[in-house]
Design a protein around this motif. Structure first.
Motif, PDB file in Angstrom:
ATOM      1  N   UNK A 393     -31.847 -28.620 -21.822  1.00 27.35           N
ATOM      2  CA  UNK A 393     -31.407 -27.710 -22.877  1.00 27.35           C
ATOM      3  C   UNK A 393     -29.900 -27.442 -22.853  1.00 27.35           C
ATOM      4  N   UNK A 394     -29.181 -27.983 -21.880  1.00 27.99           N
ATOM      5  CA  UNK A 394     -27.749 -27.715 -21.777  1.00 27.99           C
ATOM      6  C   UNK A 394     -26.946 -28.151 -23.006  1.00 27.99           C
ATOM      7  N   UNK A 395     -27.287 -29.258 -23.692  1.00 24.17           N
ATOM      8  CA  UNK A 395     -26.528 -29.612 -24.909  1.00 24.17           C
ATOM      9  C   UNK A 395     -26.576 -28.540 -25.988  1.00 24.17           C
ATOM     10  N   UNK A 396     -27.521 -27.624 -25.906  1.00 23.51           N
ATOM     11  CA  UNK A 396     -27.597 -26.553 -26.898  1.00 23.51           C
ATOM     12  C   UNK A 396     -26.417 -25.598 -26.799  1.00 23.51           C
ATOM     13  N   UNK A 397     -25.636 -25.708 -25.721  1.00 28.74           N
ATOM     14  CA  UNK A 397     -24.404 -24.920 -25.648  1.00 28.74           C
ATOM     15  C   UNK A 397     -23.495 -25.259 -26.822  1.00 28.74           C
ATOM     16  N   UNK A 398     -23.540 -26.516 -27.267  1.00 26.60           N
ATOM     17  CA  UNK A 398     -22.761 -26.916 -28.442  1.00 26.60           C
ATOM     18  C   UNK A 398     -23.289 -26.227 -29.701  1.00 26.60           C
ATOM     19  N   UNK A 399     -24.619 -26.068 -29.788  1.00 25.47           N
ATOM     20  CA  UNK A 399     -25.203 -25.331 -30.913  1.00 25.47           C
ATOM     21  C   UNK A 399     -24.762 -23.875 -30.911  1.00 25.47           C
ATOM     22  N   UNK A 400     -24.624 -23.300 -29.718  1.00 26.80           N
ATOM     23  CA  UNK A 400     -24.184 -21.903 -29.609  1.00 26.80           C
ATOM     24  C   UNK A 400     -22.751 -21.763 -30.094  1.00 26.80           C
TER      25      UNK A 400
END
Length: 486
Positions: A393-400
């Motif tokens: 789920x770490x790539x979701x930091x870009x979504x944030x």
């Protein structure tokens, strides 16, 4: 009204009362040790740290008042109520009282030193509380974790009677059973005369009538009586029950017809003897404003910087495994129903979506809106590892950072899931979905759908920045334990 004179006097110190006293004594003993250690460290620090001006009499002065400072701090702890039974083991009140006692002790020392013109070292004074307060909070947190474990193992339990209508009794029983770490053991229920039942629909044994609450409480040696709706017909009836239980070391609690409302939104204001409960409006709008957005951007930016080596290593491992794409992109529903591409490290085989129909029979909860299987054959070896620690789920930091998600919030839902939402569940979409949330730190995929919804709605209605920080901290523990991650 119970004829107290006709009943034998209940011994005030039952086994459970003694256990509570031992717990309180243990906390006080721990506080004493921590305060003594803080005092010693303050003396040593004042003498050794080069930031303070050298002096020869610090040790002598500290020795002359050290015992009195320790004694004063312990007395203030007792006076403020840091050892009250109702404040121990749950909630923030215990910590708030510890902080209040420390502040009052500091003020008391300062005032006495000023009035008596006592030459107390300012460095010693500052170090005492800079060291002592965090140590006290850490000790209380550790003691709380220990008590919770004892509760789960059947020790230091509180025997509870629930009085009220069968439906409301079952609602309270469900909460107490779910939160077993609180240490409440339900003895039985007391129903109004209009409900002639042997057990409630949930299976709580009925021990008598709510009109005989005091008598049943003493007969079954309950430590706590919880009054729900239907327990008494008027405030006079409740007052009489309280009179009958006076002096018998029984706690009483009244459950208002409210649920899933945080303590921060509730304020008690007695007016003319009438206890009015004021409830603040839901906080979903606050969860969409600048303060939370700032928290998200700063937190995501720092996390992305710190996690970049791990993310690079995972990307290489995924690529080397089967040559497929590193990222998995999936359309999710964001705030107010807006669609966005949610990013994750690919943890399944390349054609996982096409093979979904072949594994639907593995769904661990047929009633759950989400598809989760504990042994999904589509998950790759690398995927198993990164799922276990939520690295996927770490790539979701870009979504944030892009404003599509938040660090904390409800789980980002699939469009097909949203189409099955009831009107109440649609409220989850009032805030940005989160990388973590109450659902994730409370069991993740092990939770039934009903609890998932309840926790997400609680978050939406009761948002606060303090709660977000608390969830982030709990997420670290949830990730390391790997419970519910598959």
């Amino acid at each position: 009204m119970l004829d107290v004179a006709s009943r034998p006097v209940v011994q005030p110190r039952t086994q459970r009362t003694r256990s509570t006293r031992i717990l309180q004594l243990g906390l006080a003993s721990g506080d004493l040790v921590v305060i003594v250690v803080a005092t010693v460290l303050a003396v040593v620090g004042r003498s050794r740290l080069t930031i303070f001006r050298a002096t020869d009499d610090v040790t002598e002065v500290a020795q002359s008042v050290g015992v009195w400072i320790v004694l004063a701090w312990m007395v203030v702890n007792l006076a403020v109520g840091t050892y009250q039974r109702s404040h121990l083991g749950v909630g923030t009140t215990e910590y708030a009282k510890v902080l209040a006692a420390a502040g009052m002790t500091a003020g008391l020392i300062g005032i006495i030193s000023y009035l008596t013109k006592f030459n107390l070292s300012r460095g010693f004074f500052v170090l005492l509380f800079v060291v002592g307060v965090p140590l006290l909070l850490l000790w209380r947190w550790t003691a709380r974790r220990l008590v919770h474990r004892l509760h789960l193992r059947g020790h230091l339990l509180t025997k509870v009677l629930i009085a009220g209508s069968a439906h409301h009794v079952d609602e309270v029983a469900a909460v107490l059973d779910r939160e077993s770490w609180l240490g409440y053991r339900i003895v039985g229920a007391l129903l109004p005369p209009t409900q002639a039942l042997g057990v409630t629909p949930r299976g709580v044994p009925v021990l008598g009538l709510s009109t005989d609450t005091a008598l049943a409480t003493l007969d079954h040696e309950a430590d706590l009586v919880v009054f729900t709706e239907g327990a008494f017909q008027s405030s006079t009836d409740f007052r009489r029950i309280a009179w009958d239980l006076e002096g018998h070391h029984v706690q009483m609690a009244v459950v208002p017809s409210l649920s899933d409302i945080s303590s921060g939104r509730i304020m008690m204001r007695p007016i003319g003897g009438l206890p009015l409960v004021h409830v603040e409006q839901p906080q979903s709008l606050g969860a969409s404003r600048g303060l939370k957005r700032t928290f998200d951007v700063v937190g995501a930016g720092v996390s992305l910087l710190l996690c970049s080596p791990i993310m690079l290593a995972v990307a290489v491992a995924i690529k080397l495994q089967d040559g497929g794409p590193v990222l998995f992109r999936q359309t999710r529903v964001g705030r107010d129903g807006e669609l966005f591409e949610c990013l994750k490290f690919r943890s399944m085989v390349v054609d996982a979506e096409a093979r979904l129909s072949a594994v639907t029979h593995l769904k661990h909860d047929p009633e759950h809106v989400l598809f989760k299987a504990q042994t999904d054959p589509r998950v790759t070896p690398v995927g198993r590892f990164i799922r276990r620690f939520s690295i996927d789920e770490l790539p979701q930091l870009a979504n944030v950072i892009a404003g599509e998600m938040s660090l904390v919030g409800p789980r980002p839902a699939l469009p097909a899931e949203v189409r099955r939402y009831s009107p109440d569940v649609q409220r989850r979409l009032h805030v940005r979905p989160g990388m973590t949330g109450l659902w994730q730190v409370s069991g993740r995929s092990d939770l039934p759908w009903e609890d998932t919804v309840r926790l997400d709605l609680y978050y939406v209605d009761n948002w606060s920045l303090v709660q977000d920080l608390s969830i982030v901290i709990k997420t670290i523990r949830a990730v390391l334990s790997s419970r519910g991650a598959y």
